[in-house]
Design a protein around this motif. Sequence first.
Motif, PDB file in Angstrom:
ATOM      1  N   VAL A   1      41.213  46.809  23.556  1.00  0.00           N
ATOM      2  CA  VAL A   1      42.238  46.989  22.516  1.00  0.00           C
ATOM      3  C   VAL A   1      41.784  46.179  21.308  1.00  0.00           C
ATOM      4  CG1 VAL A   1      44.639  46.573  21.898  1.00  0.00           C
ATOM      5  CG2 VAL A   1      44.069  47.415  24.175  1.00  0.00           C
ATOM      6  N   LEU A   2      41.297  46.898  20.303  1.00  0.00           N
ATOM      7  CA  LEU A   2      40.735  46.255  19.113  1.00  0.00           C
ATOM      8  C   LEU A   2      41.583  46.619  17.908  1.00  0.00           C
ATOM      9  CD1 LEU A   2      37.002  47.262  19.777  1.00  0.00           C
ATOM     10  CD2 LEU A   2      38.148  45.166  20.474  1.00  0.00           C
ATOM     11  N   ASP A   3      41.918  45.631  17.117  1.00  0.00           N
ATOM     12  CA  ASP A   3      42.794  45.864  15.970  1.00  0.00           C
ATOM     13  C   ASP A   3      42.404  44.876  14.879  1.00  0.00           C
ATOM     14  OD1 ASP A   3      44.867  46.337  14.216  1.00  0.00           O
ATOM     15  OD2 ASP A   3      46.433  46.354  15.750  1.00  0.00           O
ATOM     16  N   ASP A   4      41.991  45.402  13.741  1.00  0.00           N
ATOM     17  CA  ASP A   4      41.605  44.523  12.629  1.00  0.00           C
ATOM     18  C   ASP A   4      42.789  44.133  11.756  1.00  0.00           C
ATOM     19  OD1 ASP A   4      39.032  44.507  13.434  1.00  0.00           O
ATOM     20  OD2 ASP A   4      38.214  45.675  11.770  1.00  0.00           O
ATOM     21  N   TYR A   5      43.922  44.777  11.974  1.00  0.00           N
ATOM     22  CA  TYR A   5      45.084  44.488  11.119  1.00  0.00           C
ATOM     23  C   TYR A   5      46.332  44.294  11.967  1.00  0.00           C
ATOM     24  CZ  TYR A   5      41.706  45.913   7.708  1.00  0.00           C
ATOM     25  OH  TYR A   5      40.559  45.984   6.957  1.00  0.00           O
TER      26      TYR A   5
ATOM     27  N   THR B   1      47.626  39.443   8.305  1.00  0.00           N
ATOM     28  CA  THR B   1      47.098  40.144   9.478  1.00  0.00           C
ATOM     29  C   THR B   1      45.940  39.345  10.074  1.00  0.00           C
ATOM     30  OG1 THR B   1      45.649  41.454   8.075  1.00  0.00           O
ATOM     31  CG2 THR B   1      47.754  42.447   8.690  1.00  0.00           C
ATOM     32  N   GLN B   2      45.629  39.671  11.299  1.00  0.00           N
ATOM     33  CA  GLN B   2      44.536  39.008  11.987  1.00  0.00           C
ATOM     34  C   GLN B   2      43.803  40.032  12.842  1.00  0.00           C
ATOM     35  OE1 GLN B   2      47.387  36.591  14.548  1.00  0.00           O
ATOM     36  NE2 GLN B   2      45.821  37.125  16.068  1.00  0.00           N
ATOM     37  N   ARG B   3      42.646  39.633  13.361  1.00  0.00           N
ATOM     38  CA  ARG B   3      41.886  40.520  14.243  1.00  0.00           C
ATOM     39  C   ARG B   3      42.257  40.224  15.696  1.00  0.00           C
ATOM     40  NH1 ARG B   3      35.946  41.121  13.887  1.00  0.00           N
ATOM     41  NH2 ARG B   3      36.377  43.351  13.980  1.00  0.00           N
ATOM     42  N   VAL B   4      42.284  41.283  16.468  1.00  0.00           N
ATOM     43  CA  VAL B   4      42.601  41.153  17.891  1.00  0.00           C
ATOM     44  C   VAL B   4      41.548  41.918  18.685  1.00  0.00           C
ATOM     45  CG1 VAL B   4      44.173  42.139  19.608  1.00  0.00           C
ATOM     46  CG2 VAL B   4      45.081  40.711  17.791  1.00  0.00           C
ATOM     47  N   ALA B   5      41.078  41.334  19.758  1.00  0.00           N
ATOM     48  CA  ALA B   5      40.166  42.041  20.677  1.00  0.00           C
ATOM     49  C   ALA B   5      40.536  41.631  22.098  1.00  0.00           C
ATOM     50  CB  ALA B   5      38.711  41.691  20.384  1.00  0.00           C
ATOM     51  N   VAL B   6      41.336  42.460  22.739  1.00  0.00           N
ATOM     52  CA  VAL B   6      41.643  42.246  24.159  1.00  0.00           C
ATOM     53  C   VAL B   6      40.676  43.145  24.930  1.00  0.00           C
ATOM     54  CG1 VAL B   6      43.385  42.382  25.964  1.00  0.00           C
ATOM     55  CG2 VAL B   6      44.063  41.792  23.632  1.00  0.00           C
TER      56      VAL B   6
ATOM     57  N   HIS C   1      47.143  50.017  16.216  1.00  0.00           N
ATOM     58  CA  HIS C   1      46.275  50.679  15.236  1.00  0.00           C
ATOM     59  C   HIS C   1      45.075  51.344  15.880  1.00  0.00           C
ATOM     60  CE1 HIS C   1      48.129  47.771  12.150  1.00  0.00           C
ATOM     61  NE2 HIS C   1      48.663  48.959  12.009  1.00  0.00           N
ATOM     62  N   GLY C   2      44.555  50.743  16.944  1.00  0.00           N
ATOM     63  CA  GLY C   2      43.343  51.278  17.553  1.00  0.00           C
ATOM     64  C   GLY C   2      43.620  52.289  18.643  1.00  0.00           C
ATOM     65  N   ASP C   3      44.817  52.821  18.647  1.00  0.00           N
ATOM     66  CA  ASP C   3      45.205  53.731  19.729  1.00  0.00           C
ATOM     67  C   ASP C   3      45.517  55.093  19.131  1.00  0.00           C
ATOM     68  OD1 ASP C   3      46.411  55.016  21.923  1.00  0.00           O
ATOM     69  OD2 ASP C   3      47.011  53.077  22.747  1.00  0.00           O
TER      70      ASP C   3
ATOM     71  N   ARG D   1      33.111  32.884  20.375  1.00  0.00           N
ATOM     72  CA  ARG D   1      34.159  33.698  19.760  1.00  0.00           C
ATOM     73  C   ARG D   1      35.069  32.858  18.892  1.00  0.00           C
ATOM     74  NH1 ARG D   1      37.917  38.056  23.059  1.00  0.00           N
ATOM     75  NH2 ARG D   1      39.287  38.426  21.297  1.00  0.00           N
TER      76      ARG D   1
ATOM     77  N   PHE E   1      38.370  35.470  14.176  1.00  0.00           N
ATOM     78  CA  PHE E   1      38.139  36.689  13.408  1.00  0.00           C
ATOM     79  C   PHE E   1      36.785  37.346  13.675  1.00  0.00           C
ATOM     80  CE2 PHE E   1      41.729  35.005  11.315  1.00  0.00           C
ATOM     81  CZ  PHE E   1      42.350  36.041  10.644  1.00  0.00           C
TER      82      PHE E   1
ATOM     83  N   PHE F   1      41.274  51.494  10.803  1.00  0.00           N
ATOM     84  CA  PHE F   1      42.032  51.222  12.022  1.00  0.00           C
ATOM     85  C   PHE F   1      41.278  51.674  13.269  1.00  0.00           C
ATOM     86  CE2 PHE F   1      46.019  51.622   9.247  1.00  0.00           C
ATOM     87  CZ  PHE F   1      46.027  50.253   9.014  1.00  0.00           C
TER      88      PHE F   1
ATOM     89  N   VAL G   1      38.729  50.830  15.144  1.00  0.00           N
ATOM     90  CA  VAL G   1      37.757  49.787  15.475  1.00  0.00           C
ATOM     91  C   VAL G   1      37.141  50.126  16.825  1.00  0.00           C
ATOM     92  CG1 VAL G   1      37.400  47.314  15.728  1.00  0.00           C
ATOM     93  CG2 VAL G   1      39.256  48.157  14.291  1.00  0.00           C
TER      94      VAL G   1
ATOM     95  N   TYR H   1      38.879  55.646  18.490  1.00  0.00           N
ATOM     96  CA  TYR H   1      40.146  55.079  18.973  1.00  0.00           C
ATOM     97  C   TYR H   1      40.162  54.863  20.488  1.00  0.00           C
ATOM     98  CZ  TYR H   1      41.860  56.071  14.319  1.00  0.00           C
ATOM     99  OH  TYR H   1      42.022  56.090  12.949  1.00  0.00           O
TER     100      TYR H   1
ATOM    101  N   TYR I   1      39.249  59.363  26.274  1.00  0.00           N
ATOM    102  CA  TYR I   1      40.564  59.862  26.691  1.00  0.00           C
ATOM    103  C   TYR I   1      40.357  60.972  27.712  1.00  0.00           C
ATOM    104  CZ  TYR I   1      42.769  57.432  22.780  1.00  0.00           C
ATOM    105  OH  TYR I   1      43.221  56.466  21.923  1.00  0.00           O
TER     106      TYR I   1
ATOM    107  N   ARG J   1      43.347  56.533  28.688  1.00  0.00           N
ATOM    108  CA  ARG J   1      42.009  56.035  28.378  1.00  0.00           C
ATOM    109  C   ARG J   1      41.341  55.539  29.658  1.00  0.00           C
ATOM    110  NH1 ARG J   1      42.782  53.025  22.658  1.00  0.00           N
ATOM    111  NH2 ARG J   1      44.635  52.242  23.649  1.00  0.00           N
TER     112      ARG J   1
END
Lengths: 334, 382
Positions: free
Chosen positions: A189-193, A206-211, A231-233, B98, B101, B164, B166, B191, B213, B219
């Motif tokens: 799950v990646l989201d830059d915003y 906003t921040q970046r997320v990478a789960v 956002h990444g979905d 890591r 950001f 979006f 990413v 996505y 998907y 997914r």
Amino acid sequence: MPLGFKPGHRARASRGRLSPFRTLSIVLLAIALSATAGGFAYFIPAAVTAWNATAQVVQVPSPSPTGLLFSPSPSPSPQSEGAFTVLLLGSDDDSKFFSDHVLTQSMILVRVVPATKEVTMLSIPRDLYVQGYGKIDGAYSYGGAGAAIAVVQQNFRVHVDDYIWVGLLGLIKVIDAIGGIDVVTTNPVLDDYYPSDVYGGSPYETQRVAVLAGPQHLDGLHAMEYVRSRHGDLQSDFGRSKRQQQVLMAIRQKAKLLAPGDIPALAAAIGGELKTSIGLDRVARLIPLAASFDNPDSIRQIVLVPPYTHGGGPGGTITPNWNLILPLVHQYFP
Amino acid sequence: MIARFLLAIGLAILMVVSGTTSYIYLSTRQSKAVAAPQKPTDPTPRAQQFTLPGTIYLAQSGALYSFSAGRFHQLTPEAGWTMPALYPDGSQLVAVKRSPFFSDVYVLTRFGKVTGLLTDNQAAPRSRWDPGANAWSFYPRLSPDSHTLFMSYDGPKTAGDANFNVVMQVWGVPFGAPIRNGRSWTTANNYTGGDMQPVPLPAGGIIYTKYSYDSNGNRVGQLWFTNRAGSAGKALTSQAASCAQPSLSPDGRNIAMICTYGKQVSYLTIASWNGSTLGALQTVISDQLVAQPIWAPDGSGIAYLAPGGPAAPFQLWWLPRARYAPPAPSPLPTPTPTPGGPHNAPLPAPSPLPVPTPPVVKPVQVTTNLGFDATSPLAWLG
């Protein structure tokens, strides 16, 4: 009479001396009282929090004309004896909003049938178009839990017995208080915003997320990132709804392992971030019931993806296909 | 009167002690489920550690640790370190550091000293207003000839794109060269999160996890193989199996992985590998939430991460080889003609010997209360 011994002295001396039995009784009583007081001191903050959070009075507005479409409640079958429906509400309660006028980013209808140990979770898209509010997530913002319940009852034609509302921080703190949860994240799950509004300076940053993907032990903050990012979905809110249901299941799994000694920490975590119309006495009855639901296959998860809904509604809303939704809802939420 | 006074004082003290004891006792009755994991190097007394051959490198709470001869050594501070991988000759490590950001790939000695930086993923100062101008590098691995650094990478990026979608793609970069000299080896699905965890192969090419998907909109992960940069590649596992986290055996003939079959489970699965296709999937462990399997360099088993109990943090586990490759049963005794027996008579049938049931080999839990990062692959030096 010995010299110097005054009448009545023996009696007073006798009253002044404590018999071993009386002394022992007093000591035991003191130990019992003080131990009980220690126990009260341990649990009272939790009890106060629970008292404040539970049994919230809800004013459900009277139904609009569409309420006439309500089907009469069927007489309960033996299988549905004791069944109840709860509306779970999750909100961004950060400083973007006035207190108690928040949107409900997550709305999940949960039907519990104790007799058959069946649970059905139906996620309602937050952008679903409904009369009066536009997006359904605005109902809570305008009229609190009562409005949210009313709009769900009127549109989905179900009866909602109770609601539970949790704020963003509440979910994070609850997961941390129970020691984290185990989840198999299906994909990265990646989201830059991603909104940086929980511990960030401005709620609009906003921040970046990478789960990352795979089985893992998530703390509250990362579990929140996992369920909140969209956002990444490709499925946006629908994909997020699936993840929310996953995390709810993981919380339930972990909650089964908790001991009474964990209650104060849990209550401290929840403080102010959880409200429910369920009374404290019913909560006490529901805890063992929840623990008895040990078959994951008996928990049905429904997300209203197309063709139940489709995008392109007014103001960025999602248009419901009630002809498909209502039979589905009627099947699982009779 | 003095006796009563003393009794009152004594009772007061007793009540304070009793009340406090009661409070403290209740606070110690918290379940173990909520206890925070310990650091691997905490000097708390524990049961004798299980000893595995060689040295395993793994991550906990942003620090790298080595585990050898039953003891842990902390290699780096808790500063976002994760995903260690060994040089092919075992002389050094590459690992990810890591930040909130971005993340970068570093070279470290086997004792944790940083000796080099291989990527530069932080946005340029003029672009830092845009979080999306930063990049992630994850899962670094060196090719067997040490000439190429493979990793999952979501760049390069431009500030203001507001992208979006990413997704990570597997990149191959000449070792030590800047990213502009690298190439994307894969094309990620939009996505999905993209392509992750490349495993360079001795004959060239990579196996990696591709996310996509399925027909129901869920997914899923699949192992894919590609033998050169930019080629389409091919799927090695089905979408229904939803497999990820590949690990190549030391002899290069088997792949270990995890498969979830679209549920909140994770089975340790192995399959034979002939250089281009996988054999049938064999589920080895189906009752644990298995993550990051890795083969022992001497082929004696598979180490992996899995919770130490229900809904608990991830511990190090060891599965002996006998579990997935049991020794061949000893052949039944062949009947020999009895000397002096009847000529041309049929040989006596062998008496039906009871077939010995091989003992069930169970996984061994190596650690009990540590809580490792289950998204970080293990590295194992023989």
